[in-house]
Design a protein around this motif. Sequence first.
Motif, short mmCIF file in Angstrom:
data_model
loop_
_atom_site.label_atom_id
_atom_site.label_comp_id
_atom_site.label_asym_id
_atom_site.label_seq_id
_atom_site.Cartn_x
_atom_site.Cartn_y
_atom_site.Cartn_z
N GLN A 1 4.62 68.52 1.35
CA GLN A 1 3.21 68.41 1.75
C GLN A 1 3.02 67.80 3.14
O GLN A 1 2.27 68.34 3.96
CB GLN A 1 2.43 67.61 0.70
CG GLN A 1 2.30 68.29 -0.64
CD GLN A 1 1.70 69.68 -0.52
OE1 GLN A 1 0.65 69.88 0.10
NE2 GLN A 1 2.38 70.65 -1.11
N PRO A 2 3.66 66.66 3.49
CA PRO A 2 3.45 66.11 4.85
C PRO A 2 3.92 67.06 5.95
O PRO A 2 3.33 67.11 7.03
CB PRO A 2 4.28 64.82 4.84
CG PRO A 2 4.39 64.44 3.39
CD PRO A 2 4.47 65.74 2.66
N PHE A 3 4.97 67.82 5.67
CA PHE A 3 5.46 68.77 6.68
C PHE A 3 4.54 69.98 6.79
O PHE A 3 4.38 70.55 7.88
CB PHE A 3 6.89 69.19 6.32
CG PHE A 3 7.87 68.05 6.32
CD1 PHE A 3 8.38 67.56 7.51
CD2 PHE A 3 8.25 67.45 5.13
CE1 PHE A 3 9.28 66.50 7.52
CE2 PHE A 3 9.15 66.39 5.12
CZ PHE A 3 9.65 65.91 6.32
N LEU A 4 3.92 70.35 5.67
CA LEU A 4 2.91 71.41 5.74
C LEU A 4 1.72 70.96 6.58
O LEU A 4 1.12 71.76 7.31
CB LEU A 4 2.45 71.77 4.33
CG LEU A 4 3.12 72.96 3.66
CD1 LEU A 4 2.68 73.09 2.21
CD2 LEU A 4 2.85 74.25 4.42
N VAL A 5 1.38 69.69 6.48
CA VAL A 5 0.28 69.15 7.30
C VAL A 5 0.60 69.33 8.79
O VAL A 5 -0.24 69.78 9.58
CB VAL A 5 0.05 67.66 6.96
CG1 VAL A 5 -0.91 67.03 7.98
CG2 VAL A 5 -0.49 67.51 5.55
N ILE A 6 1.85 68.99 9.18
CA ILE A 6 2.24 69.13 10.58
C ILE A 6 2.20 70.59 11.00
O ILE A 6 1.71 70.94 12.08
CB ILE A 6 3.65 68.54 10.78
CG1 ILE A 6 3.64 67.03 10.52
CG2 ILE A 6 4.17 68.83 12.19
CD1 ILE A 6 5.00 66.37 10.57
N HIS B 1 10.17 76.09 6.93
CA HIS B 1 11.11 75.73 7.99
C HIS B 1 10.76 76.48 9.28
O HIS B 1 10.66 75.89 10.36
CB HIS B 1 12.52 76.08 7.52
CG HIS B 1 13.61 75.46 8.34
ND1 HIS B 1 14.09 76.03 9.50
CD2 HIS B 1 14.31 74.32 8.18
CE1 HIS B 1 15.03 75.28 10.00
NE2 HIS B 1 15.20 74.23 9.22
N GLY B 2 10.56 77.79 9.16
CA GLY B 2 10.19 78.58 10.33
C GLY B 2 8.80 78.25 10.83
O GLY B 2 8.54 78.26 12.04
N GLN B 3 7.89 77.95 9.91
CA GLN B 3 6.51 77.61 10.29
C GLN B 3 6.46 76.32 11.11
O GLN B 3 5.68 76.20 12.06
CB GLN B 3 5.66 77.48 9.02
CG GLN B 3 4.16 77.40 9.28
CD GLN B 3 3.36 77.31 7.99
OE1 GLN B 3 3.90 77.47 6.89
NE2 GLN B 3 2.07 77.06 8.12
N LEU B 4 7.31 75.35 10.74
CA LEU B 4 7.38 74.10 11.50
C LEU B 4 7.87 74.35 12.93
O LEU B 4 7.31 73.81 13.90
CB LEU B 4 8.33 73.12 10.79
CG LEU B 4 7.70 72.12 9.83
CD1 LEU B 4 8.77 71.30 9.14
CD2 LEU B 4 6.73 71.20 10.56
N ALA B 5 8.92 75.17 13.06
CA ALA B 5 9.45 75.48 14.39
C ALA B 5 8.38 76.17 15.24
O ALA B 5 8.20 75.84 16.43
CB ALA B 5 10.69 76.35 14.27
N GLU B 6 7.66 77.11 14.64
CA GLU B 6 6.59 77.80 15.37
C GLU B 6 5.50 76.81 15.79
O GLU B 6 4.97 76.88 16.91
CB GLU B 6 5.99 78.89 14.48
CG GLU B 6 6.90 80.07 14.21
CD GLU B 6 7.01 81.01 15.39
OE1 GLU B 6 6.15 80.91 16.30
OE2 GLU B 6 7.95 81.82 15.42
#
Length: 754
Positions: free
Chosen positions: A290-295, A354-359
């Motif tokens: 969840q916190p990484f989805l927020v980012i 994982h890919g969404q964070l990099a983008e």
Amino acid sequence: MDISALSEPVEFSATDWINANYKKYIEENNKKEGASATSFIQSYVAKLQLYVQQVNYAVEESSQQVVASMPRIAKEAATLQCDVALLQQKMSAMRQEVAAVQEETGDCMATLERLNSLQSKLQAAKESLQESDGWGNLLSELEDCFERNDMKGVCDKLRALQKSLQAQEQLPGHTERQTQVEDFKNRLEAMASPSLVQCFAESNLEQAQRHVQIFSSIQRLPQLQQYYRAVQKNVLQQQWKQTLELQASESPQQHFLTLFYDQLLEHCQRQLKWCVQLFADESIDVAQSQPFLVIAELLPALQPTRDAHILQLLKSSNERLELLAQYAQANQNFVLHLNSMLKQSSIRLPAELHGQLAEAVFEYFHKFIQQYPRLEETQLSTQVDRLLSNQSTPSDAVRHLEDSTRKLYEWLQQACARCEAITNDLALCKLITVLNGIFKRQLENFSRTQRQLSLSLGSSNSEGTARSENWSLLQYTMSQLQCLADFQLQLHQFEQLLHLRMSNLANKLQQPASGQEISIYQTCERVMHQQLLSTIADYQQKKSEATAATSSDSLGIFPQIYATLKTYLAETHDITLNILLQPIEAHLAHIRPPVEAYSSSSAINMPAFSYAPQESITQIGQYLLTLPQHLEPLLLSPSALLKQALELCNIKYTQAIPCADVLLSLVVEQCCVMYQAQILQIKSLPASSATQLSVDIEYLSNVLEELGLTINLQLSQILTLLKAAPDQYLNLSSGCEPRLVTAIRQMRNIISTQ
């Protein structure tokens, strides 16, 4: 006698066995070896015969027993065969009985299954009717709870309503009832949302856990997670605006991104622990993500966007590349901390997240990566323009070349470092295209200096100062050659560095994204990804081809620059030769005959015959004899760069002889060619002048012998033709070049007998 050895499994040696028994026999009977041999043989042979008889008897007895038991064995085998046949008959009969029983009971079992199914349906219908009777009561009770804002009561009634809905699945109107339940869920969600947002904003774990239970019971947990992320994104958006406002009041604003990323990391670490406690009953992966989805959802939606704010700062800055490097470093540091957090907490994010964070982190920065080559070209061009300054003297120009080459490669190293820092080498191939233009502009310095050397040589010639050899100018050309070799050597090393960087880039681009750390290489568009790999493969292919061609120093990246450098090396070497040949050319000019025939006495420059060479030839000889003392200080022990430059200019410098001797031989070779050309310009040559000319050539030949050299073949043939008597001319001209034979015959006015 020990006969056990006869039955041992190992290889049996009769000789060893007889010798062992013989020794044992002697020891037991206390006899001598020679005297007891006969008695030993007789005794042991008798024993062996007895043993063989016993063995034969035992074999015969065993054979008789086997023969006697054969009828009984045959009888037992026949009995066993009959028993087997009887058993097969019984098994076949039993199989038929089992099949008959299955056929008789199959219909009964089908009937029982159908009755059981009917019973289950009747029971379900009964329960559905019962639930249908209580549906209206549940609806009215649920409405009452809504009116009282009793969230817990609404939740309980909704759970009961869901169970009732499942029980009424067989009854008509199921879809309408299902729609009613969804409407009630929406009303409950709307009722809970204010308190839900408040507890998320205040990080009230106890209240939040109660809401998790409520939303889980109505199967709306994903919606609750969306509320959580929306609240957190709103909080972080406010922090982003505050960060920009705070930085706007300060003079250097380049640190705003680092400051916000630090706040984001701290927030993520706090929320990671809180989410694990909040969603304790759910999957740990769901809680930790969840916190990484927020980012991932926040960064692309920031207002104002990161790229818009950076563009605004770049417009007002004179050091754009330095600013971009700082922002790129902020992105990299943020990703490094994210990767470290994931590794330390043993968190494995889904591949999509994982890919969404990099983008989210890097996507906005790709527009700056596209702009980087243009910015780099502007900066390098400005720096190189400072080097393109006109120097008044050749000495200043050559010294400026040495300094400019050093500065250029320092700037190129800095440019490569910026390319890695800003673009992670994703713009390396485009930077190479930019560098091609930069190298061409820098080569203008060499061209300008070369023209200056040529003009200096021409001016000294026009002023008639050929007798005072310009040794300083010679030293400048040597320095120019050394600068060119230094430039080429550093270019070769630079190409090696670029190939290494491109190879590393290709490896990073080809690494699979799944399971790897977050990186900018995941965010490359497919077209850009393929173009980069294709371009790198082309450069590697060119490197292989250049390596296969042993004469090429290029590694396939800057072949045109290498070709231009070789041209400059050859031209500078020609200037060096021209400097050394200038006095010779001036002396030869004094013996040049007029165009008119020698019949015009006023135009004759050739002296009457004498045994002494002409003054101009002696001056050439003296000049050649003094050349070694002037060349040796420059070329006695040349630097590795100068040696390399000379080898590129002429293959003769690769020989195992001093460079000064090679240069002297080249000067002598050109001197002979020039002298030969002067001679062939003569239209008519009297006998006395021909004799004088042969004396001059012999003198020059003697001078060259003192230098360890010889005149060329054509000049040697001219000497032979000049000394030949007219009646012997045809015979002595055999083996000489026809062109020379004809030219000298016409000069000497010898009538051809052919």
